[in-house]
Design a protein around this motif. Structure first.
Motif, PDB file in Angstrom:
ATOM      1  N   LEU A 109     -33.307 -49.950  -9.229  1.00 17.05           N
ATOM      2  CA  LEU A 109     -34.680 -49.509  -9.473  1.00 17.05           C
ATOM      3  C   LEU A 109     -35.178 -48.571  -8.380  1.00 17.05           C
ATOM      4  O   LEU A 109     -35.973 -47.663  -8.645  1.00 17.05           O
ATOM      5  CB  LEU A 109     -35.606 -50.724  -9.598  1.00 17.05           C
ATOM      6  CG  LEU A 109     -35.320 -51.656 -10.785  1.00 17.05           C
ATOM      7  CD1 LEU A 109     -36.317 -52.795 -10.838  1.00 17.05           C
ATOM      8  CD2 LEU A 109     -35.328 -50.877 -12.107  1.00 17.05           C
ATOM      9  N   ASN A 110     -34.713 -48.784  -7.151  1.00 11.07           N
ATOM     10  CA  ASN A 110     -35.077 -47.856  -6.076  1.00 11.07           C
ATOM     11  C   ASN A 110     -34.532 -46.459  -6.347  1.00 11.07           C
ATOM     12  O   ASN A 110     -35.202 -45.448  -6.090  1.00 11.07           O
ATOM     13  CB  ASN A 110     -34.564 -48.364  -4.730  1.00 11.07           C
ATOM     14  CG  ASN A 110     -35.390 -49.506  -4.179  1.00 11.07           C
ATOM     15  OD1 ASN A 110     -36.538 -49.700  -4.602  1.00 11.07           O
ATOM     16  ND2 ASN A 110     -34.834 -50.266  -3.260  1.00 11.07           N
ATOM     17  N   ARG A 111     -33.304 -46.414  -6.867  1.00 14.91           N
ATOM     18  CA  ARG A 111     -32.733 -45.092  -7.195  1.00 14.91           C
ATOM     19  C   ARG A 111     -33.525 -44.432  -8.316  1.00 14.91           C
ATOM     20  O   ARG A 111     -33.787 -43.227  -8.288  1.00 14.91           O
ATOM     21  CB  ARG A 111     -31.264 -45.250  -7.603  1.00 14.91           C
ATOM     22  CG  ARG A 111     -30.342 -45.644  -6.462  1.00 14.91           C
ATOM     23  CD  ARG A 111     -28.875 -45.430  -6.832  1.00 14.91           C
ATOM     24  NE  ARG A 111     -28.459 -46.240  -7.965  1.00 14.91           N
ATOM     25  CZ  ARG A 111     -27.962 -47.473  -7.877  1.00 14.91           C
ATOM     26  NH1 ARG A 111     -27.848 -48.044  -6.686  1.00 14.91           N
ATOM     27  NH2 ARG A 111     -27.593 -48.128  -8.948  1.00 14.91           N
ATOM     28  N   LEU A 112     -33.923 -45.219  -9.329  1.00 13.72           N
ATOM     29  CA  LEU A 112     -34.715 -44.661 -10.423  1.00 13.72           C
ATOM     30  C   LEU A 112     -36.078 -44.175  -9.946  1.00 13.72           C
ATOM     31  O   LEU A 112     -36.561 -43.118 -10.369  1.00 13.72           O
ATOM     32  CB  LEU A 112     -34.907 -45.710 -11.521  1.00 13.72           C
ATOM     33  CG  LEU A 112     -33.694 -46.057 -12.380  1.00 13.72           C
ATOM     34  CD1 LEU A 112     -34.091 -47.055 -13.453  1.00 13.72           C
ATOM     35  CD2 LEU A 112     -33.092 -44.812 -13.027  1.00 13.72           C
ATOM     36  N   SER A 113     -36.699 -44.941  -9.048  1.00 15.68           N
ATOM     37  CA  SER A 113     -38.033 -44.550  -8.580  1.00 15.68           C
ATOM     38  C   SER A 113     -37.976 -43.275  -7.756  1.00 15.68           C
ATOM     39  O   SER A 113     -38.910 -42.468  -7.788  1.00 15.68           O
ATOM     40  CB  SER A 113     -38.652 -45.685  -7.756  1.00 15.68           C
ATOM     41  OG  SER A 113     -37.883 -45.935  -6.590  1.00 15.68           O
ATOM     42  N   ARG A 114     -36.867 -43.079  -7.022  1.00 17.25           N
ATOM     43  CA  ARG A 114     -36.735 -41.821  -6.260  1.00 17.25           C
ATOM     44  C   ARG A 114     -36.612 -40.630  -7.194  1.00 17.25           C
ATOM     45  O   ARG A 114     -37.008 -39.513  -6.857  1.00 17.25           O
ATOM     46  CB  ARG A 114     -35.528 -41.904  -5.319  1.00 17.25           C
ATOM     47  CG  ARG A 114     -35.770 -42.765  -4.088  1.00 17.25           C
ATOM     48  CD  ARG A 114     -34.706 -42.546  -3.037  1.00 17.25           C
ATOM     49  NE  ARG A 114     -33.404 -43.027  -3.458  1.00 17.25           N
ATOM     50  CZ  ARG A 114     -32.952 -44.257  -3.218  1.00 17.25           C
ATOM     51  NH1 ARG A 114     -33.711 -45.120  -2.576  1.00 17.25           N
ATOM     52  NH2 ARG A 114     -31.751 -44.618  -3.617  1.00 17.25           N
ATOM     53  N   LYS A 115     -36.059 -40.890  -8.378  1.00 14.33           N
ATOM     54  CA  LYS A 115     -35.944 -39.815  -9.369  1.00 14.33           C
ATOM     55  C   LYS A 115     -37.167 -39.755 -10.293  1.00 14.33           C
ATOM     56  O   LYS A 115     -37.187 -38.997 -11.263  1.00 14.33           O
ATOM     57  CB  LYS A 115     -34.688 -40.030 -10.226  1.00 14.33           C
ATOM     58  CG  LYS A 115     -33.394 -39.959  -9.421  1.00 14.33           C
ATOM     59  CD  LYS A 115     -32.191 -40.272 -10.317  1.00 14.33           C
ATOM     60  CE  LYS A 115     -30.894 -40.247  -9.528  1.00 14.33           C
ATOM     61  NZ  LYS A 115     -29.731 -40.599 -10.389  1.00 14.33           N
ATOM     62  N   LYS A 116     -38.153 -40.615  -9.984  1.00  8.39           N
ATOM     63  CA  LYS A 116     -39.405 -40.663 -10.754  1.00  8.39           C
ATOM     64  C   LYS A 116     -39.158 -41.004 -12.230  1.00  8.39           C
ATOM     65  O   LYS A 116     -39.825 -40.509 -13.123  1.00  8.39           O
ATOM     66  CB  LYS A 116     -40.169 -39.344 -10.636  1.00  8.39           C
ATOM     67  CG  LYS A 116     -40.592 -39.031  -9.213  1.00  8.39           C
ATOM     68  CD  LYS A 116     -41.398 -37.750  -9.142  1.00  8.39           C
ATOM     69  CE  LYS A 116     -41.823 -37.468  -7.710  1.00  8.39           C
ATOM     70  NZ  LYS A 116     -42.615 -36.220  -7.594  1.00  8.39           N
ATOM     71  N   LYS A 117     -38.153 -41.865 -12.452  1.00  8.22           N
ATOM     72  CA  LYS A 117     -37.853 -42.273 -13.827  1.00  8.22           C
ATOM     73  C   LYS A 117     -38.353 -43.684 -14.132  1.00  8.22           C
ATOM     74  O   LYS A 117     -38.296 -44.138 -15.259  1.00  8.22           O
ATOM     75  CB  LYS A 117     -36.335 -42.228 -14.081  1.00  8.22           C
ATOM     76  CG  LYS A 117     -35.758 -40.820 -14.057  1.00  8.22           C
ATOM     77  CD  LYS A 117     -34.271 -40.865 -14.376  1.00  8.22           C
ATOM     78  CE  LYS A 117     -33.663 -39.468 -14.397  1.00  8.22           C
ATOM     79  NZ  LYS A 117     -32.207 -39.519 -14.713  1.00  8.22           N
TER      80      LYS A 117
END
Length: 457
Positions: A109-117
């Motif tokens: 989820l941290n990776r997704l949030s960095r991509k604003k997804k």
């Protein structure tokens, strides 16, 4: 005349004021007595340890990797537990799986949030409720998991909570303790573990007067931290957090609000829940499952606990909102006499490892025969406190040797069945004929077998 006396009194008052060095010494002595070594006096301000740029003392997690480096798989974590924990196969499997999933999901989820997804809204945490009698390894297993994962962990006792909070503060103090355990690394603390034991003691008995109101209040106070809230590290009742804020302002000239978000902090609760068996029994009887009505709670097999449901826990005295935030329920097995013996035979068990260290501190090498460990398990099972009784049983057998052998030239001790049965008699024989060939041969055989056991693990 009156004015002159007043001026003299004021001058005498100022002359009695301590200078800077005296003031720092008095403050330092007072704070050391009250708070230990957590804070230092550094002229011209007081700084908590770990918050000073040129102080490299700190908690063990300060220079470790962050949780973003976590990539362990459930079976790997379960295999790690298998090398230390005897039995509890279901508990090990569930805990390893859900805790692994929790931290891997945090990374994802941290990776997704960095991509604003992904916004992270609506995420359900894998908070855990552990049920089991005393001495079955609940705390030990959580400590092993935290150590292997490399995340900070704090343990609180639910019996020390009050409606106003934990040891004079509030329930959020556990989050602040987590920051301290993380070496003031807030990012690491936000991915730590908070473990609260004796949680069954804050269940209401259904009588909503007096103390039960406080128990319900404690449950409600835990709701937000268990889900997601922001905890301010600066609190009025904590002088250390106040000192940190002062130092931050002195260095930067800005007031910075330091907060910890609990979204990714894993909460694990545990308790014995002895009275819960009666609630489960009644429910199963209504459903036509065969438990006789005249069976007392003490006679009900512990296996019935594995039938527990959320509804049972609500009837036990928990708020439904509280239980709803503990979606993972793990029931530990009772330990039998054979389980206790297997624990002692495990080369990684802390009971025997600690006792070896005790004797090696005097230069004495100690070995245990398997049959002797079986006899110690026989003593321990009668104490009815699970694995905790193993420590008492071992001490009962070995204290005479620990007292007398350091004053002799004896540097080897073999714990045999005969020694367990008659410690004082075997001590007299050992002191009289330490170089007995049969005793030395048995010690050498046990030394080789111990190396083989270590190699197997």
């Amino acid at each position: 005349m009156t004015a002159k006396i007043k001026n003299n009194d004021e001058r005498n008052q100022y002359e009695k004021l301590p200078n800077q060095q005296e003031l720092e010494k008095e403050l330092g002595d007072y704070l050391s007595k009250k708070y230990g070594n957590r804070i230092k006096i550094l002229s011209p301000v007081m700084l908590p340890k770990g918050d000073v740029d040129d102080i490299d003392e700190g908690r063990e997690f300060e220079n470790k990797k962050t949780v973003t480096d976590f990539d362990m798989l459930p079976e790997q974590l379960e295999a790690h537990l298998d090398t230390f924990v005897i039995k509890q196969n279901d508990a090990k499997a569930v805990l390893a799986t859900k805790i692994c999933t929790h931290f891997n999901r945090v990374n994802y989820l941290n990776r997704l949030s960095r991509k604003k997804k992904y916004s992270g809204v609506g995420t359900i945490k894998n908070n855990v409720l552990m049920i089991g009698p005393t001495g079955v390894g609940k705390t030990y297993m959580i400590k092993l998991l935290a150590q292997k994962l490399g995340v900070p962990m704090v343990k609180g006792d639910a019996t020390k909570f009050s409606e106003t909070g934990y040891v004079g503060g509030d329930v959020e103090d556990l989050v602040r303790d987590l920051v301290y355990e993380a070496g003031e690394n807030i990012e690491l603390a936000e991915n730590g573990i908070i473990y609260i034991d004796e949680i069954d003691k804050i269940a209401s008995s259904g009588n909503f007067i007096g103390h039960d109101v406080s128990r319900t209040g404690i449950q409600r106070a835990l709701l937000k931290p268990m889900e997601e809230t922001e905890v301010d590290l600066k609190v009025a009742h904590d002088p250390i957090s106040q000192i940190q804020a002062i130092e931050q302002f002195r260095r930067t000239g800005k007031k910075e609000k330091r907060v910890v978000n609990t979204k990714n902090i894993l909460f694990i609760m545990s308790g014995a829940f002895g009275a819960l068996t009666e609630i489960i029994k009644k429910r199963l009887q209504k459903q036509g499952i065969g438990f006789e009505a005249d069976v007392s709670p003490a006679e009900i097999p512990w296996e019935i606990m594995k039938e527990v449901t959320a509804h049972d826990l609500v009837e036990f005295g928990f708020e439904s909102e509280f239980i709803g935030r503990l979606p993972v329920i793990v029931v530990f097995d009772e330990l039998t006499r054979d389980d206790l013996a297997d624990i002692l035979k495990n080369p990684n068990n802390p009971v025997i490892v600690s006792k070896r260290q005790d004797f090696r501190a005097y230069g004495i090498d100690i070995k245990f025969e398997d049959e002797a460990l079986e006899r110690i398990a026989d003593i321990a099972v009668k104490m009815k406190t699970g694995a905790r009784s193993l420590v008492s049983a071992v001490e009962k057998v070995l204290i005479p040797f620990e007292k007398h052998l350091p004053s002799t030239d004896i540097k080897q001790l073999l714990v045999t069945p005969e020694l367990v049965d008659d410690p004082k008699g075997e001590l007299a024989k050992l002191k009289q004929d330490y170089n007995d060939p049969e005793r030395l041969a048995r010690f050498e055989r046990m030394r080789k077998k111990e190396l083989e056991n270590i190699a197997e693990f």
